[in-house]
Design a protein around this motif. Structure first.
Motif, PDB file in Angstrom:
ATOM      1  N   LEU A  11      28.362  22.016  32.330  1.00 39.05           N
ATOM      2  CA  LEU A  11      28.144  22.576  33.663  1.00 39.05           C
ATOM      3  C   LEU A  11      27.526  23.972  33.596  1.00 39.05           C
ATOM      4  N   ASP A  12      27.987  24.770  32.658  1.00 36.93           N
ATOM      5  CA  ASP A  12      27.436  26.113  32.474  1.00 36.93           C
ATOM      6  C   ASP A  12      25.950  26.051  32.158  1.00 36.93           C
ATOM      7  N   THR A  15      23.852  24.780  35.244  1.00 35.88           N
ATOM      8  CA  THR A  15      23.656  25.787  36.283  1.00 35.88           C
ATOM      9  C   THR A  15      22.693  26.874  35.829  1.00 35.88           C
ATOM     10  N   LYS A  16      22.713  27.219  34.560  1.00 33.70           N
ATOM     11  CA  LYS A  16      21.750  28.202  34.045  1.00 33.70           C
ATOM     12  C   LYS A  16      20.329  27.641  34.096  1.00 33.70           C
ATOM     13  N   TRP A  18      19.243  25.336  36.151  1.00 29.45           N
ATOM     14  CA  TRP A  18      18.854  25.300  37.556  1.00 29.45           C
ATOM     15  C   TRP A  18      18.430  26.683  38.033  1.00 29.45           C
ATOM     16  N   CYS A  37      20.769  33.899  46.199  1.00 35.30           N
ATOM     17  CA  CYS A  37      20.860  33.808  44.742  1.00 35.30           C
ATOM     18  C   CYS A  37      19.613  34.404  44.113  1.00 35.30           C
TER      19      CYS A  37
END
Length: 76
Positions: A11-12, A15-16, A18, A37
């Motif tokens: 997940l980390d 998200t990075k 993305w 963001c």
């Protein structure tokens, strides 16, 4: 425990990836004007402190993690 670690790391990284692809051309409003963001880069580690010592801190974190894991294993 290993499965949870794999999920967290995955997940980390997702998200990075993305953030880099979606926000590379500037900030993006995610929820109306409420949430903005923006991609920022940390040139060091530990809140931009210790620049140039990232690898030393990574090794230190691994050593501490191994020490704590062994201590917990012995305690149980």
């Amino acid at each position: 425990m290993v499965a949870a670690l794999v999920v967290i790391v995955t997940l980390d990284q997702l998200t990075k990836a993305w953030a880099v692809s979606a926000l590379d051309h500037g900030p993006k409003h995610v929820i109306g004007d409420f949430l903005l963001c923006e991609v920022t880069r940390n040139s060091g580690s530990a809140f931009s402190r210790f620049q140039g010592y990232t690898s030393v801190l990574a090794v230190l974190a691994i050593v501490i993690t191994v020490f704590v894991a062994r201590s917990v294993r012995k305690a149980t």
